[in-house]
Structures are given as structure tokens and as C-alpha cells.
Design a protein around this motif. Structure first.
Motif, PDB file in Angstrom:
ATOM      1  N   PHE A 184       3.228   0.229   8.514  1.00 29.07           N
ATOM      2  CA  PHE A 184       4.326  -0.040   9.647  1.00 29.07           C
ATOM      3  C   PHE A 184       5.824   0.116   8.839  1.00 29.07           C
ATOM      4  O   PHE A 184       6.416   0.227   9.947  1.00 29.07           O
ATOM      5  CB  PHE A 184       4.206  -1.582  10.009  1.00 29.07           C
ATOM      6  CG  PHE A 184       3.035  -1.886  10.636  1.00 29.07           C
ATOM      7  CD1 PHE A 184       2.596  -1.766  11.808  1.00 29.07           C
ATOM      8  CD2 PHE A 184       1.894  -2.512   9.844  1.00 29.07           C
ATOM      9  CE1 PHE A 184       1.251  -1.962  12.605  1.00 29.07           C
ATOM     10  CE2 PHE A 184       0.580  -3.120  10.444  1.00 29.07           C
ATOM     11  CZ  PHE A 184       0.469  -2.496  11.714  1.00 29.07           C
ATOM     12  N   HIS A 185       6.014   0.461   7.693  1.00 25.84           N
ATOM     13  CA  HIS A 185       7.247   0.251   7.351  1.00 25.84           C
ATOM     14  C   HIS A 185       7.671   1.837   6.942  1.00 25.84           C
ATOM     15  O   HIS A 185       8.455   2.417   7.271  1.00 25.84           O
ATOM     16  CB  HIS A 185       7.474  -0.430   5.950  1.00 25.84           C
ATOM     17  CG  HIS A 185       7.426  -1.937   6.484  1.00 25.84           C
ATOM     18  ND1 HIS A 185       8.403  -2.553   7.273  1.00 25.84           N
ATOM     19  CD2 HIS A 185       6.432  -2.868   6.005  1.00 25.84           C
ATOM     20  CE1 HIS A 185       8.036  -3.758   7.160  1.00 25.84           C
ATOM     21  NE2 HIS A 185       6.713  -3.858   6.609  1.00 25.84           N
ATOM     22  N   ALA A 186       6.699   2.291   6.188  1.00 27.01           N
ATOM     23  CA  ALA A 186       6.796   3.827   5.368  1.00 27.01           C
ATOM     24  C   ALA A 186       7.341   4.861   6.689  1.00 27.01           C
ATOM     25  O   ALA A 186       8.027   5.698   6.483  1.00 27.01           O
ATOM     26  CB  ALA A 186       5.941   4.392   4.716  1.00 27.01           C
ATOM     27  N   GLY A 207      11.015   5.575   7.513  1.00 29.80           N
ATOM     28  CA  GLY A 207      11.987   6.276   6.660  1.00 29.80           C
ATOM     29  C   GLY A 207      11.487   5.913   5.254  1.00 29.80           C
ATOM     30  O   GLY A 207      10.405   5.119   5.018  1.00 29.80           O
ATOM     31  N   VAL A 208      12.129   6.717   4.253  1.00 29.06           N
ATOM     32  CA  VAL A 208      11.611   6.784   2.876  1.00 29.06           C
ATOM     33  C   VAL A 208      12.221   5.423   1.968  1.00 29.06           C
ATOM     34  O   VAL A 208      11.401   5.002   1.323  1.00 29.06           O
ATOM     35  CB  VAL A 208      12.349   7.929   2.141  1.00 29.06           C
ATOM     36  CG1 VAL A 208      12.277   7.928   0.740  1.00 29.06           C
ATOM     37  CG2 VAL A 208      11.880   9.258   2.926  1.00 29.06           C
ATOM     38  N   PHE A 209      13.347   4.864   2.357  1.00 27.25           N
ATOM     39  CA  PHE A 209      13.991   3.975   1.700  1.00 27.25           C
ATOM     40  C   PHE A 209      13.358   2.578   2.102  1.00 27.25           C
ATOM     41  O   PHE A 209      13.534   2.144   3.263  1.00 27.25           O
ATOM     42  CB  PHE A 209      15.428   4.016   1.583  1.00 27.25           C
ATOM     43  CG  PHE A 209      15.691   5.282   1.062  1.00 27.25           C
ATOM     44  CD1 PHE A 209      15.988   5.559  -0.506  1.00 27.25           C
ATOM     45  CD2 PHE A 209      16.295   6.184   1.813  1.00 27.25           C
ATOM     46  CE1 PHE A 209      16.226   6.575  -1.082  1.00 27.25           C
ATOM     47  CE2 PHE A 209      16.659   7.368   1.285  1.00 27.25           C
ATOM     48  CZ  PHE A 209      16.836   7.756  -0.060  1.00 27.25           C
ATOM     49  N   PRO A 210      13.023   1.580   1.300  1.00 23.71           N
ATOM     50  CA  PRO A 210      12.557   0.243   1.600  1.00 23.71           C
ATOM     51  C   PRO A 210      13.578  -0.727   2.318  1.00 23.71           C
ATOM     52  O   PRO A 210      13.270  -1.299   3.264  1.00 23.71           O
ATOM     53  CB  PRO A 210      12.124  -0.360   0.491  1.00 23.71           C
ATOM     54  CG  PRO A 210      11.615   0.773  -0.372  1.00 23.71           C
ATOM     55  CD  PRO A 210      12.488   1.726  -0.136  1.00 23.71           C
ATOM     56  N   LEU A 211      14.662  -0.474   1.841  1.00 27.21           N
ATOM     57  CA  LEU A 211      15.825  -1.268   2.547  1.00 27.21           C
ATOM     58  C   LEU A 211      16.200  -0.732   4.029  1.00 27.21           C
ATOM     59  O   LEU A 211      16.376  -1.711   4.762  1.00 27.21           O
ATOM     60  CB  LEU A 211      17.208  -1.178   1.719  1.00 27.21           C
ATOM     61  CG  LEU A 211      18.413  -1.962   2.070  1.00 27.21           C
ATOM     62  CD1 LEU A 211      17.949  -3.403   1.999  1.00 27.21           C
ATOM     63  CD2 LEU A 211      19.587  -1.700   1.478  1.00 27.21           C
ATOM     64  N   VAL A 212      15.857   0.458   4.167  1.00 28.61           N
ATOM     65  CA  VAL A 212      16.303   0.977   5.554  1.00 28.61           C
ATOM     66  C   VAL A 212      15.026   0.666   6.234  1.00 28.61           C
ATOM     67  O   VAL A 212      15.025   0.504   7.654  1.00 28.61           O
ATOM     68  CB  VAL A 212      16.346   2.505   5.465  1.00 28.61           C
ATOM     69  CG1 VAL A 212      16.548   3.055   6.828  1.00 28.61           C
ATOM     70  CG2 VAL A 212      17.746   2.764   4.621  1.00 28.61           C
ATOM     71  N   ASN A 213      13.772   0.990   5.922  1.00 28.89           N
ATOM     72  CA  ASN A 213      12.408   0.617   6.656  1.00 28.89           C
ATOM     73  C   ASN A 213      12.100  -0.734   6.908  1.00 28.89           C
ATOM     74  O   ASN A 213      11.071  -1.124   7.481  1.00 28.89           O
ATOM     75  CB  ASN A 213      11.594   1.684   6.269  1.00 28.89           C
ATOM     76  CG  ASN A 213      10.786   1.393   4.812  1.00 28.89           C
ATOM     77  OD1 ASN A 213      10.872   0.103   4.668  1.00 28.89           O
ATOM     78  ND2 ASN A 213      10.253   2.520   4.392  1.00 28.89           N
ATOM     79  N   GLY A 214      12.844  -1.613   6.286  1.00 27.77           N
ATOM     80  CA  GLY A 214      12.209  -3.265   6.446  1.00 27.77           C
ATOM     81  C   GLY A 214      11.149  -3.509   5.416  1.00 27.77           C
ATOM     82  O   GLY A 214      10.578  -4.533   5.723  1.00 27.77           O
ATOM     83  N   GLY A 215      10.615  -2.576   4.442  1.00 29.55           N
ATOM     84  CA  GLY A 215       9.436  -2.896   3.741  1.00 29.55           C
ATOM     85  C   GLY A 215       9.777  -3.291   2.683  1.00 29.55           C
ATOM     86  O   GLY A 215       8.703  -3.549   1.650  1.00 29.55           O
ATOM     87  N   ALA A 224      10.368  -6.637   1.539  1.00 27.05           N
ATOM     88  CA  ALA A 224       9.759  -7.805   1.551  1.00 27.05           C
ATOM     89  C   ALA A 224       7.983  -7.417   0.939  1.00 27.05           C
ATOM     90  O   ALA A 224       7.364  -8.117   0.190  1.00 27.05           O
ATOM     91  CB  ALA A 224       9.648  -8.774   2.190  1.00 27.05           C
ATOM     92  N   ALA A 225       7.488  -6.424   1.751  1.00 26.69           N
ATOM     93  CA  ALA A 225       6.206  -6.109   1.637  1.00 26.69           C
ATOM     94  C   ALA A 225       5.723  -5.565   0.223  1.00 26.69           C
ATOM     95  O   ALA A 225       4.873  -5.734  -0.326  1.00 26.69           O
ATOM     96  CB  ALA A 225       5.885  -5.032   2.749  1.00 26.69           C
ATOM     97  N   ILE A 226       6.753  -4.776  -0.302  1.00 28.96           N
ATOM     98  CA  ILE A 226       6.694  -4.126  -1.555  1.00 28.96           C
ATOM     99  C   ILE A 226       6.489  -5.155  -2.788  1.00 28.96           C
ATOM    100  O   ILE A 226       5.753  -5.426  -3.557  1.00 28.96           O
ATOM    101  CB  ILE A 226       7.610  -3.016  -1.783  1.00 28.96           C
ATOM    102  CG1 ILE A 226       7.531  -1.685  -0.965  1.00 28.96           C
ATOM    103  CG2 ILE A 226       7.739  -2.508  -3.509  1.00 28.96           C
ATOM    104  CD1 ILE A 226       8.408  -0.841  -1.232  1.00 28.96           C
ATOM    105  N   LEU A 227       7.492  -6.233  -2.488  1.00 30.00           N
ATOM    106  CA  LEU A 227       7.599  -7.263  -3.515  1.00 30.00           C
ATOM    107  C   LEU A 227       6.532  -8.261  -3.425  1.00 30.00           C
ATOM    108  O   LEU A 227       5.857  -8.578  -4.543  1.00 30.00           O
ATOM    109  CB  LEU A 227       8.799  -7.901  -3.322  1.00 30.00           C
ATOM    110  CG  LEU A 227      10.275  -7.428  -3.675  1.00 30.00           C
ATOM    111  CD1 LEU A 227      11.396  -8.358  -3.006  1.00 30.00           C
ATOM    112  CD2 LEU A 227      10.240  -7.238  -5.066  1.00 30.00           C
ATOM    113  N   PHE A 228       5.893  -8.701  -2.258  1.00 30.47           N
ATOM    114  CA  PHE A 228       4.693  -9.310  -1.985  1.00 30.47           C
ATOM    115  C   PHE A 228       3.334  -8.633  -2.533  1.00 30.47           C
ATOM    116  O   PHE A 228       2.817  -9.326  -3.223  1.00 30.47           O
ATOM    117  CB  PHE A 228       4.410  -9.842  -0.513  1.00 30.47           C
ATOM    118  CG  PHE A 228       5.423 -10.961  -0.156  1.00 30.47           C
ATOM    119  CD1 PHE A 228       5.310 -12.093  -0.773  1.00 30.47           C
ATOM    120  CD2 PHE A 228       6.075 -10.868   1.034  1.00 30.47           C
ATOM    121  CE1 PHE A 228       5.927 -13.391  -0.406  1.00 30.47           C
ATOM    122  CE2 PHE A 228       6.776 -11.784   1.464  1.00 30.47           C
ATOM    123  CZ  PHE A 228       6.900 -13.334   0.794  1.00 30.47           C
TER     124      PHE A 228
END
Length: 132
Positions: free
Chosen positions: A88-90, A93-101, A103-107
Motif C-alpha cells: 500500500f505504501h511503496a 513513492g520511494v521515500f517513506p515520508l512521502v508515501n506515508g509508510g 509508521a509501517a516501517i517503524l512498527f
């Protein structure tokens, strides 16, 4: 003195981090399934990917809050967050801040750590271990 303090408090801090992370994580599930706290997100259809994710977040989060079946639950939730990020996020876009992911990476990595470290001394698992 500092070593003794770290040795004494590190397991307790693990429990605190587990509880706080699980409460925040559980909120994602209650928003999806119960509409609380309210959000713009519509309630997902039963057995859809979003519904299954909401169930994992709500039930898994609750289990982690109390520290019951901590290791297997944390491993499952870590996997859920990896899948959520790549599905859903990747693609956005490439950057987690931009794609909203972010929190998913941290969790994902926090739960992976908890799967290996355990729930700490303030958990139901620790109570059961003490009775054996």
C-alpha cells in the motif's frame, strides 16, 4: 552505578515500549473496525484485506498490551506491517515520508525486535514463566 541502573531498567523499559507501541497500533484497528477514534476511512468489508489488517491490529495490539503470546503475535504483526508497506505504501513513492509508510516501517522493525526480545517483565507471559 550506571551499568546497574541500565541492567535494572532495560527490561522494564522494554515492557513500557511494548505497551505504548501496542496501544498506538491497536488504535489503527479500532479506527478501521469500530470507527473509533473517528476518521475519514470507511469501514472495510468483512474479510477484505483492510478488515483482516484491522483485526490483526486490534486483537494483536490488545494481546501485546497485556503481553500475552508476545513473541508469536509480534512476529505476525511485523509481517503484517511489511506486507502493508510493500502493498500500500511503496507503490506511491520511494521515500517513506512521502508515501506515508514511515509508521509501517517503524512498527515492522519494532515488532520484529519484540518478537526476539520478548515482552519484558510486565507481561502475562512473564507471569506464566514465573509459575513454571
Amino acid at each position: 552505578m550506571a551499568d546497574r541502573l541500565q541492567t535494572q531498567w532495560a527490561p522494564r523499559i522494554l515492557s513500557i515500549v511494548r505497551i505504548v507501541a501496542a496501544l498506538i497500533f491497536m488504535e489503527h484497528g479500532t479506527t478501521k473496525l469500530l470507527g473509533f477514534p473517528p476518521s475519514e476511512m470507511p469501514t472495510p468489508e468483512v474479510m477484505s484485506l483492510m478488515w483482516i489488517g484491522g483485526m490483526l491490529e486490534m486483537v494483536g495490539g490488545a494481546l501485546l498490551v497485556v503481553g500475552l503470546f508476545t513473541r508469536p503475535v509480534a512476529l505476525i504483526l511485523s509481517g503484517e506491517m511489511a506486507v502493508a508497506y510493500w502493498m500500500f505504501h511503496a507503490p506511491n513513492g520511494v521515500f517513506p515520508l512521502v508515501n506515508g509508510g514511515d509508521a509501517a516501517i517503524l512498527f515492522c522493525f519494532l515488532f520484529l525486535y519484540i518478537a526476539f526480545a520478548g515482552g519484558g517483565p510486565w507481561s502475562v507471559d512473564a507471569i506464566f514463566r514465573g509459575k513454571k
